[in-house]
Design a protein around this motif. Sequence first.
Motif, PDB file in Angstrom:
ATOM      1  N   UNK A  32       0.862  -1.291  -0.092  1.00  0.00           N
ATOM      2  CA  UNK A  32      -0.043   0.003  -0.087  1.00  0.00           C
ATOM      3  C   UNK A  32       0.925   1.347  -0.085  1.00  0.00           C
ATOM      4  N   UNK A  33       0.297   2.058  -0.979  1.00  0.00           N
ATOM      5  CA  UNK A  33       1.203   3.529  -0.891  1.00  0.00           C
ATOM      6  C   UNK A  33       0.132   4.710  -0.763  1.00  0.00           C
ATOM      7  N   UNK A  34      -0.870   4.363  -0.031  1.00  0.00           N
ATOM      8  CA  UNK A  34      -1.954   5.550  -0.115  1.00  0.00           C
ATOM      9  C   UNK A  34      -1.399   6.684   0.801  1.00  0.00           C
ATOM     10  N   UNK A  35      -0.963   6.536   1.626  1.00  0.00           N
ATOM     11  CA  UNK A  35      -0.507   7.725   2.698  1.00  0.00           C
ATOM     12  C   UNK A  35       1.092   8.152   2.270  1.00  0.00           C
ATOM     13  N   UNK A  36       1.305   9.299   1.378  1.00  0.00           N
ATOM     14  CA  UNK A  36       2.562   9.645   1.064  1.00  0.00           C
ATOM     15  C   UNK A  36       3.442   9.863   2.224  1.00  0.00           C
ATOM     16  N   UNK A  37       2.875  10.761   3.108  1.00  0.00           N
ATOM     17  CA  UNK A  37       3.880  11.176   4.423  1.00  0.00           C
ATOM     18  C   UNK A  37       4.073  10.031   5.027  1.00  0.00           C
ATOM     19  N   UNK A  38       3.107   9.222   5.242  1.00  0.00           N
ATOM     20  CA  UNK A  38       3.715   7.869   6.172  1.00  0.00           C
ATOM     21  C   UNK A  38       4.757   6.987   5.319  1.00  0.00           C
ATOM     22  N   UNK A  39       4.728   6.875   4.376  1.00  0.00           N
ATOM     23  CA  UNK A  39       5.421   5.939   3.264  1.00  0.00           C
ATOM     24  C   UNK A  39       6.829   6.496   3.198  1.00  0.00           C
ATOM     25  N   UNK A  40       6.821   8.030   2.935  1.00  0.00           N
ATOM     26  CA  UNK A  40       8.225   8.641   2.994  1.00  0.00           C
ATOM     27  C   UNK A  40       8.727   8.495   4.296  1.00  0.00           C
ATOM     28  N   UNK A  41       8.077   8.648   5.264  1.00  0.00           N
ATOM     29  CA  UNK A  41       8.685   8.499   6.709  1.00  0.00           C
ATOM     30  C   UNK A  41       9.193   7.185   7.076  1.00  0.00           C
ATOM     31  N   UNK A  42       8.413   5.925   6.875  1.00  0.00           N
ATOM     32  CA  UNK A  42       9.122   4.863   6.851  1.00  0.00           C
ATOM     33  C   UNK A  42      10.410   4.486   6.040  1.00  0.00           C
ATOM     34  N   UNK A  43      10.133   4.874   4.841  1.00  0.00           N
ATOM     35  CA  UNK A  43      11.336   4.694   4.174  1.00  0.00           C
ATOM     36  C   UNK A  43      12.656   5.598   4.673  1.00  0.00           C
ATOM     37  N   UNK A  58       4.592   3.374  10.045  1.00  0.00           N
ATOM     38  CA  UNK A  58       4.905   4.140  11.413  1.00  0.00           C
ATOM     39  C   UNK A  58       4.964   5.766  11.064  1.00  0.00           C
ATOM     40  N   UNK A  59       4.044   6.192  12.025  1.00  0.00           N
ATOM     41  CA  UNK A  59       3.913   7.752  11.625  1.00  0.00           C
ATOM     42  C   UNK A  59       4.915   8.641  12.423  1.00  0.00           C
ATOM     43  N   UNK A  60       5.284   9.951  11.915  1.00  0.00           N
ATOM     44  CA  UNK A  60       6.103  10.530  12.846  1.00  0.00           C
ATOM     45  C   UNK A  60       5.568  11.021  14.091  1.00  0.00           C
ATOM     46  N   UNK A  88      -2.453  10.980  11.161  1.00  0.00           N
ATOM     47  CA  UNK A  88      -3.504  12.111  11.173  1.00  0.00           C
ATOM     48  C   UNK A  88      -4.868  11.182  10.996  1.00  0.00           C
ATOM     49  N   UNK A  89      -5.933  11.849  11.361  1.00  0.00           N
ATOM     50  CA  UNK A  89      -7.441  11.037  11.076  1.00  0.00           C
ATOM     51  C   UNK A  89      -7.496  10.743   9.932  1.00  0.00           C
ATOM     52  N   UNK A  90      -6.881  11.443   8.772  1.00  0.00           N
ATOM     53  CA  UNK A  90      -7.298  11.107   7.421  1.00  0.00           C
ATOM     54  C   UNK A  90      -6.457   9.836   7.130  1.00  0.00           C
ATOM     55  N   UNK A  91      -5.321   9.764   7.754  1.00  0.00           N
ATOM     56  CA  UNK A  91      -4.616   8.433   7.693  1.00  0.00           C
ATOM     57  C   UNK A  91      -4.970   7.214   8.192  1.00  0.00           C
ATOM     58  N   UNK A  92      -5.722   7.408   9.368  1.00  0.00           N
ATOM     59  CA  UNK A  92      -6.268   6.396   9.923  1.00  0.00           C
ATOM     60  C   UNK A  92      -7.404   5.943   9.058  1.00  0.00           C
TER      61      UNK A  92
END
Length: 229
Positions: free
Chosen positions: A16-27, A121-123, A128-132
Amino acid sequence: MRPKNLDQIKREIESCERCPRLRKHCRSVAREKRKQFENEEYWGKPVPGFGDPFAKVLVVGLAPAAHGANRTGRMFTGDQSGLWLYRALFKAGFSTQAESSHRSDGLTLLGAYITAVARCAPPENKPTPQEIKSCARFLEEELDALPEIRVYLALGRIALRGLWAVLPDEAKSGMKVPDFTHGGEIRLKNGQRILCSYHPSQQNTFTKKLTEPMFDKVFEQVKIFLQTK
Ligand code: SF4
């Protein structure tokens, strides 16, 4: 449409790549690593649920930790929260080992499944509510794929809210969104139950907001409920 099985859901989560902020952070965390883990290869992908496909207990957490599950690829594995959770599961008879250190450590869950309302993993440990919301469909699919569930154990207020949002109508029909209290029990209309516990995060355990006896007691509540017909 037939419900997806757990393997299908796991594969979809991992890609899954739906949340760009989270994917960037995890990577980024997986690339930079923490000094003590510099020789390890981090998982760095969304983390799927883990456990017994015939689970009667579904443990719902918040999200993977940056250097815990985001490193090891298994829910609650490799961090302080996981030490608390797997120890409690083992003491209550839901796990073959008291410690979960990596994906191939041989640990098996017995009648329990562990998941979370966000899989990346979130920063600052704050999705965020939208990510959940974006991740909710995976939890909903897991509920469909785990037909034996009788008890949900929500670790924290956000987990409770996230779980509530995806419960089927027959479980919560006419009920208001419940308040979170540690040790609280919510009786669902379909006979299932939600039990609530403070999340075993370092913030809660270091400050003794959550102690080991408090956490063990929640698992005793789970066992007592499962022993009732
Ligand atoms: S948090 Fe969930 S929806 Fe968002 S990218 Fe990760 S797996 Fe996908």
